[in-house]
Structure formats: structure tokens, C-alpha cells
Motif scaffolding. Structure first.
Motif, PDB file in Angstrom:
ATOM      1  N   TRP A 222       0.830  -1.160  -0.024  1.00 26.37           N
ATOM      2  CA  TRP A 222      -0.121   0.119  -0.149  1.00 26.37           C
ATOM      3  C   TRP A 222       0.899   1.329   0.032  1.00 26.37           C
ATOM      4  O   TRP A 222       0.561   2.194  -0.682  1.00 26.37           O
TER       5      TRP A 222
ATOM      6  N   GLU B 146       1.019   0.411  -4.848  1.00 26.34           N
ATOM      7  CA  GLU B 146       0.691  -0.767  -5.538  1.00 26.34           C
ATOM      8  C   GLU B 146      -0.809  -1.266  -5.344  1.00 26.34           C
ATOM      9  O   GLU B 146      -1.208  -2.304  -6.213  1.00 26.34           O
TER      10      GLU B 146
ATOM     11  N   GLU C 106      -3.465   0.998  -4.968  1.00 23.35           N
ATOM     12  CA  GLU C 106      -4.322   2.114  -5.157  1.00 23.35           C
ATOM     13  C   GLU C 106      -5.668   2.094  -5.998  1.00 23.35           C
ATOM     14  O   GLU C 106      -6.532   2.474  -5.689  1.00 23.35           O
ATOM     15  N   ARG C 107      -5.592   0.960  -7.060  1.00 25.44           N
ATOM     16  CA  ARG C 107      -6.673   0.804  -7.705  1.00 25.44           C
ATOM     17  C   ARG C 107      -7.638  -0.007  -7.038  1.00 25.44           C
ATOM     18  O   ARG C 107      -7.321  -0.842  -6.334  1.00 25.44           O
ATOM     19  N   ARG C 108      -8.947   0.276  -7.470  1.00 21.79           N
ATOM     20  CA  ARG C 108     -10.028  -0.579  -6.630  1.00 21.79           C
ATOM     21  C   ARG C 108      -9.892  -1.865  -7.045  1.00 21.79           C
ATOM     22  O   ARG C 108     -10.347  -2.928  -6.257  1.00 21.79           O
ATOM     23  N   ARG C 109      -9.388  -2.261  -8.012  1.00 21.14           N
ATOM     24  CA  ARG C 109      -9.235  -3.760  -8.633  1.00 21.14           C
ATOM     25  C   ARG C 109      -8.525  -4.559  -7.708  1.00 21.14           C
ATOM     26  O   ARG C 109      -8.846  -5.600  -7.375  1.00 21.14           O
ATOM     27  N   ALA C 110      -7.482  -3.986  -7.078  1.00 28.28           N
ATOM     28  CA  ALA C 110      -6.727  -4.584  -6.021  1.00 28.28           C
ATOM     29  C   ALA C 110      -7.619  -5.088  -4.808  1.00 28.28           C
ATOM     30  O   ALA C 110      -7.484  -6.167  -4.452  1.00 28.28           O
TER      31      ALA C 110
END
Length: 414
Positions: free
Chosen positions: A230, A234, A236-240
Motif C-alpha cells: 500500500w 501498488e 491504489e486501484r480499486r481492482r486490487a
């Protein structure tokens, strides 16, 4: 004095209290640096509250027969269908996620300022361990007094074990914090692979039970190193967050349904396997799902924390996080032991084997909270330091304003 005059005075007093609370909240809000990520503090606060409420709901001290002895039990032992309660309140993975994020961010910031590793580590660990001394002293004295008064040795052992059980968490957290420089770049898949192989050896190949204690470090390394990821930007995208949430939830469901792991995410007395002590693969995959949900909630939490009252409550809870964590079990036991003089009360001393016990325990929660508040008032200065005179800006606020990467909390002047 007429009834209407009394009512008017009460309304006036309540309005005064209401205005004072709002003024104090506004001061906290104003003192907070604009670049502080309030979602981090909110996640830590929710994690602490989850642990406290979880322990209060699933820990029972049952009175023995007609005597005054106590032994531990759990409603999850008698009502296994209540296991989803542990899914809500077992929030340690979120605490380690936030801890890894804050530690790696703070260490990077400290190094940029020229602070040595030793100085940084001392400042980090002092807040963790200063409140511990008070707990150890009080329970050492209490144990001696209980034994001298004729209390059963097994009862004293039970009480001390519950009171000091939070210390295992601090030791693991401190060890991971000390290793932060080595863990900043570690991919979470590495400790996850260790947990997987340990469980394969234990449960699949009949390996020794002691091997599971490797997971005490490896299991909590997973969310801690996710926190480092975080910090590196790495996640930051909501996909993660969605990948962690759905993947972790699916893996946990599969492990419970087809691999024989317990449904409860906390230890249950008498159970053959505990998901938490030491952590199993199911506990770690469940933690991944929790971390994914936490990451997805960052945006809504940031918006919610713009409200001064909500932020002030979160800031105060963070300021006292270790005191609350260390003393919440003592609050439970003090209430239970004191009330034993009034007989075996439902929800406190009775076997937790029906919904009546659950309803009674919920009714006891306000009293647990009150006793914990008394413990906080008595021991908070070990964590927070002495109060400052009104009008002086807190060093906590100054240090945080100078270095947004530190973990220092906002201190208010009310």
C-alpha cells in the motif's frame, strides 16, 4: 422549583454539553494536518473495536458449581452456527495491514529526515510497551492477593491468561515493526506460500503440531507486507481491493467447506483446530478478504472523516488504542468477578449455551464499557503522557505536521 423550570435547566445544560462537544471536535479537526489520511486512523479504530467487542461477545467466565471458581467457555462452543460473529469481529488482519502501511511510510519518512533506525524504532516501540508495565504490575499484585485469599489456582491461572493474552499480539507486532527495513519490499506471496506449505505439512502429511507456530510470524506477515505494498502505491486501484476481497473470501469458503478448517475465525475451547492460535491458511485467506474490504472502504471513510465529530471520536480512540486493547479483558473480568458476589448472573457466570445467554451478554456490554472507561482514566497517561495545559499546541500535532508519515495521533485540548 417548578417542573417546567427544571426541564428548562436540563435542556440548557444539555445544550451546553452539546456545544462543548462540537467545539472540541472542531479543535481536533482544525489541528489535524490537511494531508493526513484519516482513513488509516479510521481503519485502525475499527480494528481495535472489532477485537474488543469480539472478545466481550465470545469470552465467557463460567462459575463452577456452588463455588467461586471460574473457567473459560465460549458461545461458539455450544452454538457453532454463531461462527459468522467471528467473521465480523476478528479484525487483526486489518490492524496488521494498517500497521505495515504506517511503519513502512514512517520509516521512509524518518530516513529522509536523517533519523537513524535506532531512534525511529525506539519511538515506535515506546508507545507500544509503556502501557504494558502497568498491566503486568497490576496483575502480578492481583494474582498474589487472590492466591493469598484462597482463590483456586486454576481460577487465577484462567484470569491471568485472559488478561495477558493480548501481549502475544504486541510481541509479534513489535517484531514485524523492528524488521520493517527488511520487509519494505517483500512480496506478500512469499509469507503466504510459507503458510500454505506449513499447513500442508501439518494437516496433509501429518507433520508435528509445533510446526504451526511458524505461521505466527508468516501468517501476520501477509497483511503487514500488504500494508507495505500500500505504501509503495501498488494497491491504489480499486481492482486490487476487489481481487483480495473476492479471492480471499472464495479461498476461505473452499477451505472451510472441503478442507476441514473450522468456520470460526477465533479459537473455540475444546476444538481440535484453532484458526487463530496459531494462524492457519484459512485465517490468512480470510485476512486477505478483510484487507481487500478495508482498501475498498478507504474512499467512503475519507469522506466520513471530514465530519468533525466522527474524526474526533476516531482520533481519541487512536490516541488510546493500546490502553483500550490492553485493558479490555481486565474490564470484562473485573465486572464478572465483582458481580459473582450477587450470585450466578445470566450472561456473566452461566454456561453460554442458548440465545438467552447471548441476549444477556449484549445487555452487559454497556457495563463492560463503563469499567473499561475507568481503566482508561486510570492508566491512559502511561500511553499518552501527562496532560498539557490548555492553549499549548501538542507536540503530537507538531510532529505530525512536520512528518505526515509518522503514526503519532492528534491530541485535542478539551
Amino acid at each position: 422549583m417548578t417542573e417546567s423550570t427544571t426541564a428548562a435547566r436540563l435542556r440548557g445544560a444539555w445544550k451546553g454539553v452539546h456545544r462543548g462537544i462540537h467545539r472540541g471536535a472542531a479543535q481536533v479537526d482544525t489541528a489535524t494536518p490537511a494531508d493526513r489520511d484519516r482513513a488509516v486512523d479510521a481503519l485502525r479504530a475499527f480494528a481495535i473495536l472489532g477485537v474488543v467487542l469480539g472478545h466481550w461477545l465470545v469470552t465467557a467466565l463460567v462459575a463452577d458449581g456452588g463455588g467461586t471458581g471460574l473457567h473459560t467457555a465460549s458461545p461458539l462452543q455450544h452454538l457453532p452456527w454463531l461462527a459468522p460473529i467471528s467473521w465480523v469481529f476478528q479484525t487483526l488482519a486489518v490492524f496488521f495491514l494498517v500497521g505495515g502501511h504506517v511503519a513502512t511510510r514512517g520509516y521512509t519518512s524518518a530516513r529522509a529526515r536523517g533519523t537513524t533506525y535506532g531512534q525511529w524504532l525506539r519511538s515506535r516501540l515506546s508507545r507500544l510497551f509503556k502501557p504494558v508495565a502497568a498491566v503486568l504490575v497490576l496483575w502480578t499484585v492481583a494474582s498474589v492477593l487472590l492466591l493469598l485469599s484462597g482463590t483456586d489456582v486454576d481460577t487465577v491461572h484462567t484470569l491471568c491468561k485472559l488478561a495477558l493474552s493480548p501481549l502475544w499480539f504486541l510481541l509479534v507486532f513489535a517484531a514485524l515493526t523492528a524488521a520493517t527495513p527488511l520487509l519494505r519490499r517483500l512480496n506478500p506471496l512469499w509469507p503466504l506460500a510459507v503458510v500454505l506449505h506449513v499447513d500442508l505439512l501439518r494437516f496433509g502429511l501429518g507433520g508435528p503440531d509445533w510446526l504451526g507456530w511458524v505461521n505466527l510470524a508468516a501468517g501476520w506477515l501477509v497483511p503487514f507486507t500488504l500494508g507495505a505494498a500500500w505504501t509503495r502505491g501498488e494497491l491504489e486501484r480499486r481492482r486490487a481491493g476487489w481481487i483480495l476481497l473476492t479471492g480471499g473470501a472464495a479461498a476461505t469458503a473452499a477451505l472451510i467447506a472441503w478442507a476441514g478448517y473450522p468456520a470460526s475465525m477465533v479459537g473455540v475451547p475444546g476444538a481440535g483446530i484453532s484458526n487463530l492460535n496459531p494462524p492457519t491458511l484459512a485465517a490468512v485467506t480470510f485476512g486477505l478478504a478483510q484487507c481487500g474490504l478495508a482498501l475498498l472502504l478507504r474512499g467512503p471513510l475519507r469522506r466520513a472523516m471530514r465530519r468533525p465529530l466522527a474524526w474526533a471520536a476516531v482520533a481519541l480512540l487512536n490516541l488510546s488504542a493500546m490502553t483500550i486493547f490492553l485493558w479490555h479483558q481486565t474490564a470484562l473480568m473485573a465486572t464478572t468477578a465483582t458481580a459473582l458476589t450477587a450470585g450466578h448472573l445470566p450472561g456473566l457466570h452461566t454456561v453460554p449455551d442458548d440465545l438467552g445467554w447471548v441476549a444477556a451478554r449484549l445487555a452487559w456490554l454497556p457495563l463492560f464499557t463503563l469499567v473499561l472507561a475507568l481503566c482508561w482514566a486510570a492508566f491512559r497517561h502511561y500511553e499518552q503522557g501527562p496532560r498539557r495545559r490548555s492553549g499549548r499546541r501538542s507536540t503530537v500535532v507538531r510532529s505530525h505536521a512536520a512528518s505526515p508519515g509518522t503514526e503519532a495521533e492528534v491530541r485535542h485540548h478539551v
